[in-house]
Scaffold this active site. Structure first.
Site, PDB file in Angstrom:
ATOM      1  N   ARG A  37       0.770  -1.150   0.175  1.00  0.00           N
ATOM      2  CA  ARG A  37      -0.060  -0.086   0.023  1.00  0.00           C
ATOM      3  C   ARG A  37       0.873   1.284   0.084  1.00  0.00           C
ATOM      4  NH1 ARG A  37       1.933   1.807   3.982  1.00  0.00           N
ATOM      5  NH2 ARG A  37       0.705   3.805   3.438  1.00  0.00           N
ATOM      6  N   GLY A  38       0.078   2.376  -0.141  1.00  0.00           N
ATOM      7  CA  GLY A  38       0.870   3.714  -0.450  1.00  0.00           C
ATOM      8  C   GLY A  38       0.964   3.967  -1.781  1.00  0.00           C
ATOM      9  N   ALA A  39       0.754   5.250  -2.385  1.00  0.00           N
ATOM     10  CA  ALA A  39       0.610   5.362  -3.531  1.00  0.00           C
ATOM     11  C   ALA A  39       1.823   5.088  -4.583  1.00  0.00           C
ATOM     12  CB  ALA A  39       0.290   6.817  -3.822  1.00  0.00           C
ATOM     13  N   ARG A  80      -7.335  -0.972  -6.993  1.00  0.00           N
ATOM     14  CA  ARG A  80      -7.775   0.322  -5.987  1.00  0.00           C
ATOM     15  C   ARG A  80      -7.886   1.570  -7.054  1.00  0.00           C
ATOM     16  NH1 ARG A  80      -4.583   0.942  -0.999  1.00  0.00           N
ATOM     17  NH2 ARG A  80      -6.325   2.258   0.056  1.00  0.00           N
ATOM     18  N   GLN A 187      -2.313   2.744   9.821  1.00  0.00           N
ATOM     19  CA  GLN A 187      -1.338   2.597   9.317  1.00  0.00           C
ATOM     20  C   GLN A 187      -0.123   3.791  10.051  1.00  0.00           C
ATOM     21  OE1 GLN A 187      -4.141   2.997   7.672  1.00  0.00           O
ATOM     22  NE2 GLN A 187      -3.915   2.452   5.470  1.00  0.00           N
ATOM     23  N   ASP A 228      -2.386  10.701  -2.512  1.00  0.00           N
ATOM     24  CA  ASP A 228      -2.560   9.678  -3.279  1.00  0.00           C
ATOM     25  C   ASP A 228      -2.976  10.073  -4.455  1.00  0.00           C
ATOM     26  OD1 ASP A 228      -3.350   8.608  -0.266  1.00  0.00           O
ATOM     27  OD2 ASP A 228      -2.765   6.819  -1.640  1.00  0.00           O
ATOM     28  N   ASN A 238      -5.582  12.007  -0.085  1.00  0.00           N
ATOM     29  CA  ASN A 238      -4.799  11.322   0.982  1.00  0.00           C
ATOM     30  C   ASN A 238      -5.732  10.526   2.143  1.00  0.00           C
ATOM     31  OD1 ASN A 238      -2.154  10.642   1.751  1.00  0.00           O
ATOM     32  ND2 ASN A 238      -2.223  11.721   3.704  1.00  0.00           N
ATOM     33  N   LYS A 239      -4.992   9.761   2.866  1.00  0.00           N
ATOM     34  CA  LYS A 239      -5.729   8.774   3.638  1.00  0.00           C
ATOM     35  C   LYS A 239      -6.868   9.945   4.540  1.00  0.00           C
ATOM     36  CE  LYS A 239      -5.452   5.605   4.135  1.00  0.00           C
ATOM     37  NZ  LYS A 239      -6.406   4.594   3.503  1.00  0.00           N
TER      38      LYS A 239
HETATM   39  O1  MRU Z   1      -4.787   2.972   1.872  1.00  0.00           O
HETATM   40  P1  MRU Z   1      -3.209   3.204   1.730  1.00  0.00           P
HETATM   41  O2  MRU Z   1      -2.549   2.699   3.223  1.00  0.00           O
HETATM   42  O3  MRU Z   1      -2.567   2.874   0.504  1.00  0.00           O
HETATM   43  O4  MRU Z   1      -3.168   4.918   1.915  1.00  0.00           O
HETATM   44  C1  MRU Z   1      -2.215   5.508   1.787  1.00  0.00           C
HETATM   45  C2  MRU Z   1      -1.727   7.062   2.026  1.00  0.00           C
HETATM   46  O5  MRU Z   1      -2.966   7.691   2.128  1.00  0.00           O
HETATM   47  C3  MRU Z   1      -0.548   7.411   1.887  1.00  0.00           C
HETATM   48  O6  MRU Z   1      -0.380   8.777   2.751  1.00  0.00           O
HETATM   49  C4  MRU Z   1      -0.224   8.152   0.343  1.00  0.00           C
HETATM   50  O7  MRU Z   1      -0.218   6.720  -0.425  1.00  0.00           O
HETATM   51  C5  MRU Z   1       1.049   8.572   0.452  1.00  0.00           C
HETATM   52  S1  MRU Z   1       2.459   7.173   0.637  1.00  0.00           S
HETATM   53  C6  MRU Z   1       3.763   7.802   0.402  1.00  0.00           C
END
Ligand code: MRU
Length: 339
Positions: A37-39, A80, A187, A228, A238-239
């Site tokens: 996970r994470g963009a 996703r 997270q 994201d 973002n999250k």
């Molecule tokens: O649902 P996730 O855990 O994939 O969400 C991740 C985030 O929102 C991060 O802040 C974002 O991807 C930046 S990662 C460098």
């Protein structure tokens, strides 16, 4: 190279377990279930998944290969919806396949594997550039608040917002970090604490709802977090919970920064209203580790992301430097010609 190995983030911090697969369906599942996970990490995983998919195709016919490879990329794209890095990465591998369409199927497969590996390496370089550009924002003695996880786990390597903090720490600056736990999937509590601990950066874990009080008490000097998808005007997905932090920071006059590579920008959309926000299973909200924390059948809404309006953002740290408002102007040189 015909397999992908990734750290299963669902198990952290209790267990450091690696998943290894030759099947692109497993990569899709890993992205869907947040094992990875994470963009930026999703982008690299998508390219690797696509390469695995290409390797699995048994045809020698170029046309058939292209069409089946496109189907595989479409399947991966459905994993996703919000992080644009997923689509950015797939567009890139599709282009590689097309550019080499007149070569043998084996040669195209080799190009796709190389491209996926290049993307992993590039992500590392990009993050380090971003971190160097952004670390000037961090000063000795600051108390920095962050949300979700933006470290090496969320990227190919090094990290985005956590990368900025890491570079500042490596430059000898001494500061501490408030880590939002980041409900519902934690997270912050599970991953950001784990990474900061390994880096030796002091942190304190807080429930998401504590940020307001800490800001009111003058205990937060700066906010930095990831993204994201960022629209052409700087609106940032973002999250979930990021928007609340932005509003709070604005109210308390605290600078709020985003750190993200250019691969997280979506110049095809004018503003954040066009960003698709993922809605995940309500059970992620009603349950913790399989245990119900709400009455059976309690209705719950699980929006995985929110969109922070650009006017709450003091700057966006990228590998090309810190973009300042108005973002439509500062980002102009980096818009793709057709974007
Ligand atoms: O649902 P996730 O855990 O994939 O969400 C991740 C985030 O929102 C991060 O802040 C974002 O991807 C930046 S990662 C460098």
């Amino acid at each position: 190279v015909d397999k992908v190995k990734l750290l299963d983030q669902r198990r952290l911090p209790a267990e450091e377990l690696y998943l290894e697969t030759r099947d692109y369906h497993d990569v899709i599942e890993a992205i869907r279930t947040l094992a990875i996970r994470g963009a930026p990490a999703i982008g690299v995983a998508a390219a690797m998944g696509a390469a695995l998919g290409a390797l699995s195709l048994d045809t020698r016919d170029g046309k058939e290969f292209q069409s089946r490879f496109q189907d595989i990329c479409r399947e991966i794209a459905a994993a996703r919806p919000t992080a644009v890095n997923l689509f950015w990465a797939l567009d890139r591998v599709l282009l590689v396949a097309q550019e080499h369409a007149d070569e043998s199927v084996d040669a195209i497969k080799a190009h796709l594997v190389t491209e996926a590996q290049t993307m992993l390496k590039e992500d590392d370089t990009t993050n380090r550039r971003m971190a160097q550009a952004g670390q000037v924002l961090i000063r000795d003695g600051q108390r920095v608040l962050t949300h979700c996880n933006t470290g090496a786990l969320a990227t190919g390597a090094y990290g985005t917002a956590l990368g900025v903090l890491r570079a500042a720490w490596e430059a000898g600056k001494r500061f501490s970090v408030w880590v939002d736990e980041t409900r519902p999937l934690l997270q912050g509590a599970r991953l950001t604490t784990w990474e900061l601990g390994k880096l030796g950066i002091p942190y304190t874990l807080i429930p998401d709802g504590a940020a307001a009080t800490l800001m009111h008490q003058g205990k937060v000097d700066l906010v930095i977090l990831g993204a994201d998808r960022i629209a052409a005007n700087g609106d940032t997905a973002n999250k979930i919970g990021t928007y609340s932090v932005a509003v709070l920071a604005h109210h308390h006059g605290i600078p709020f920064y985003v750190a993200a590579p250019l691969s997280t920008f979506d110049f095809s959309i004018p503003d954040g209203d066009h960003i698709p926000v993922e809605e995940r299973d309500a059970e992620e909200v009603t349950h913790l580790w399989g245990q119900s924390v709400a009455p059976a059948g309690a209705p719950a809404l699980n929006l995985a992301f929110d969109v922070t309006p650009h006017d709450f953002i003091a700057g966006i740290v990228t590998e090309k430097g810190i973009m300042e408002p108005p973002f439509t102007s500062s980002l102009k040189p980096y818009r793709p010609a057709q974007g």
